[in-house]
Enzyme design. Structure first.
Site, PDB file in Angstrom:
ATOM      1  N   PRO A   1      31.096 -28.132   1.903  1.00 19.50           N
ATOM      2  CA  PRO A   1      30.929 -26.581   1.947  1.00 19.50           C
ATOM      3  C   PRO A   1      32.466 -26.671   1.277  1.00 19.50           C
ATOM      4  O   PRO A   1      32.316 -25.670   0.694  1.00 19.50           O
ATOM      5  CB  PRO A   1      31.466 -26.328   3.653  1.00 19.50           C
TER       6      PRO A   1
ATOM      7  N   LYS B  95      39.999  -8.980   3.151  1.00 16.54           N
ATOM      8  CA  LYS B  95      38.743  -9.865   4.118  1.00 16.54           C
ATOM      9  C   LYS B  95      38.458  -9.252   5.512  1.00 16.54           C
ATOM     10  O   LYS B  95      38.753  -8.632   6.349  1.00 16.54           O
ATOM     11  CB  LYS B  95      39.889 -11.309   4.764  1.00 16.54           C
TER      12      LYS B  95
ATOM     13  N   HIS C 273      46.189 -14.005   4.545  1.00 15.72           N
ATOM     14  CA  HIS C 273      44.919 -13.550   3.039  1.00 15.72           C
ATOM     15  C   HIS C 273      45.037 -11.612   3.543  1.00 15.72           C
ATOM     16  O   HIS C 273      45.984 -10.875   3.976  1.00 15.72           O
ATOM     17  CB  HIS C 273      43.805 -13.217   4.092  1.00 15.72           C
TER      18      HIS C 273
ATOM     19  N   THR D 248      25.911 -25.833  -3.396  1.00 10.55           N
ATOM     20  CA  THR D 248      25.220 -24.516  -2.660  1.00 10.55           C
ATOM     21  C   THR D 248      25.370 -25.458  -1.275  1.00 10.55           C
ATOM     22  O   THR D 248      25.536 -26.106  -0.729  1.00 10.55           O
ATOM     23  CB  THR D 248      24.018 -25.046  -3.328  1.00 10.55           C
TER      24      THR D 248
ATOM     25  N   HIS E 203      24.909 -23.137 -14.412  1.00  7.90           N
ATOM     26  CA  HIS E 203      26.285 -23.128 -15.349  1.00  7.90           C
ATOM     27  C   HIS E 203      26.228 -21.066 -15.164  1.00  7.90           C
ATOM     28  O   HIS E 203      27.801 -21.125 -15.944  1.00  7.90           O
ATOM     29  CB  HIS E 203      26.403 -23.520 -16.608  1.00  7.90           C
TER      30      HIS E 203
END
Lengths: 251, 251, 251, 251
Positions: free
Chosen positions: A108, A141, A137, A81, A13
């Protein structure tokens, strides 16, 4: 009839996604946040708090231990994860064989819009011989095209092949190097990089007299939360292992 | 394995849509145009030419007679003519009951992109509490919003309701009259009218941190032809009455 | 030849815009941040630090005192604080009459893209009889249309009138209330409100066979910084009072 | 006060652009179409009809003879025919030296929107270190990028250099060949080719927190007519040689 709220615990968390999950669960009227567990905390807090569903945004090296604990104590899991190999998925299925009433979602990408855009592209690809992808983007990136755009191109290419459609091609005979983009399975992908942009993907299909465009604009990580909440709501109803948010969407 | 070409006849080949269909069938490698029948021609030409599938772009006052003839002679039908009431559809079903091997497609809109956009909007509506529609047309259009946009708004509204999602609403407290568009089932619809535009529809969904946009741009009536060709290919494989191109798409 | 860096002081450095300015000046290779002054600090620090240009993002009730101090000590000023009435501007001009070598910029909007979009709309309006504005904001916005969009519509309307162009109008005869947007000087303005949006404005011009679109997308307040930096660079070269960033752009 | 209509003659009225011009002039309330002259007709008809302005959409091998005739008979000219070398322009200037009251416009592109988009891109380039161009055309186009897009990129590159701005660049380290488009003077250009598209150009500028986009959509050659009509209206007021529609726009 009103159901009682779903009791949610969050593993990890204090991370960025975990913290966002805490805020999202606290804001959801049909959920109660009952426990948060950081890397140095005892996960027994989840059991004591009687969590129904546990969300895991931790690390590849801890997630399997977490899931073994969660499942052995009868709780459902929603996992963002990364690092799930075939071996890990097989291990999960084996644990779930012993607890057939429990549901686990491994995803994912939790952005509903991204998952929907991919699915729509797959559906449209069956009807158009021509498609191109433009992804835009921020200029920091490192890779071009984005992983999502490359995955989209492959998905279109495969859906088109399965429908028996030959790629339409174009009539370019004179090209300044690179103008027509990257060729990924006969789908051209164009990567725009500019400061001010965040993360955007546009998928265009063309046929005589018309174009169909699907666009996803992502501004920040709050966009992953509706997908996380959906996973929390669905896992108690979907026993077994589910890989990919799209499976939960019933499209 | 290569199939032999589908033998296609066209009723109403001198009208705008009929003429376009003639061109499209002639350009399709898996079809042969075997007969064209105008309003003063004898439809027996279809039988003599051994048409497998007959396309009808005629008029509401002639289409039922045409279909009775086509079905009684064992040919499948793809119909873009308008005016199909419940009574007419019931009549068609009764004729088809006697010829269970035949397929008939009745479609008010053959533009694949428009049908896909509507379907995607319906799918996305289950996951977003907020959606708006912007439709953009040339400045000679008489109605606002367009029929398609109004239909899209109703479809979203209904899909959202079925998914148990309350409309998200907005915080507008001060509005210049009309700024927020037309309210159709809690979906705002905005109609832009400018010379230079043709026919465009943009459907936007929003959630925290992301938007998902579906856009259809239609330039001219050639855009209806892929849908007509698809109908021609599918009717021999889909016995019975099919209403709406979306049914054929198997989305 | 390299100039020595511009020495910049910031008044109101703890506010959101002031803090952003501090970061922007620190990141500018041609500037040195030499002093920051909060509401309880002594502005003499600006003089001691030998600031060339002072940026003021404070409050309407303090800005005039600040400017009197800044000008009387021979420093240029860039001001984003609001509340400038004609009386205040006259007072500024009177102070500047005594210091003809100093420059002051008063700007309500420092976003270069917004200022350019407005200017381009004004230029295009002279050549098109038809224009519409679509502005898109998050669903927490209280007013519709946005102030910027209303200002854009008025600017187009006025430029069109000055060029002697009659508004083109449209052929709508049947309208669901609100579909055609708000009518501001014969320019229709449409306000879209969705979660996930930030602040976007699209200005469309149409003529036979073509459309011209100008779009500004604003993500966050960093977008104001290039305009602030430009003001800092320009004030030493532009003596006197300048109102509006567009004046500095020399379009 | 109402002026009497401008008397317009058209050379090459049977070609596609000439025919479009005839329709446009006939539809303009402030113009009278007084003569049309094809390749086998006698241009004396223009003189007899007392044309004020003559529009030439003929061929490179005939246009100079036409213009010599037009100017020697005291008529203004608006020319869309291509092939004007420096020698030809020098010849025109020499003829005009003898008739200083006459105006001639030579324009390679009459689409107002395209000319405005280019001009706006040039203006914006002075304020942004980052720009990319996306041009979208039908899949029958032979070259990529389009001539207009290449010209736009060069214009941006030059305006940026003149303003002393270094190109912003991006952080791409891993690229699938072609993804980042063609590099024309540090402006990346992306060429999309799809059936259903006509001719579209999108110019994007980005800075921290914002993007500015200029887009031109061209549907058909009617889009050239407002530029032609503007040229007709302006030439009587602009003696001498004018090259490029943008000069007439007074931007």
């Amino acid at each position: 009839m009103t159901s009682s709220p779903i009791r949610v615990g969050v593993l990890g968390h204090t991370g960025r996604m975990g913290a966002e999950t805490v805020r999202a669960v606290e804001g959801a009227p049909d959920m109660d946040l009952v426990a948060t567990v950081g890397s140095s905390d005892d996960p027994a807090a989840l059991v004591e708090a009687k969590a129904d569903v546990v969300v895991d945004f931790t690390r590849p090296d801890t997630v399997m231990g977490n899931l073994e604990f969660v499942l052995s104590h009868g709780m459902h899991a929603v996992v963002g994860t990364t690092g799930f190999t075939d071996e890990r998925l097989a291990q999960l299925r084996s644990w779930l064989a012993d607890r057939p009433e429990l549901g686990v979602l491994i995803a994912p990408n939790f952005a509903l819009g991204a998952v929907l855009a991919m699915r729509f592209a797959q559906q449209a690809a069956r009807f158009y011989d021509s498609a191109e992808v433009i992804e835009l983007h921020h200029n920091r990136k490192a890779d071009a095209p984005s992983g999502t755009a490359a995955h989209t191109a492959r998905t279109i290419s495969q859906a088109r092949a399965e429908a028996g459609i030959e790629p339409g091609g174009d009539a370019t005979v004179s090209e300044v190097d690179g103008a027509r983009g990257a060729d990924l399975g006969d789908v051209r992908v164009h990567s725009v990089r500019l400061p001010g942009l965040v993360a955007h993907e546009e998928i265009m299909f063309g046929a005589a007299g018309e174009t169909l465009t699907i666009r996803h604009d992502s501004m920040d990580r709050t966009s992953f939360m509706p997908g996380v909440l959906l996973g929390i709501r669905e896992m108690p109803k979907r026993p077994g292992l589910t890989v990919g948010l799209e499976k939960v969407l019933d499209l």
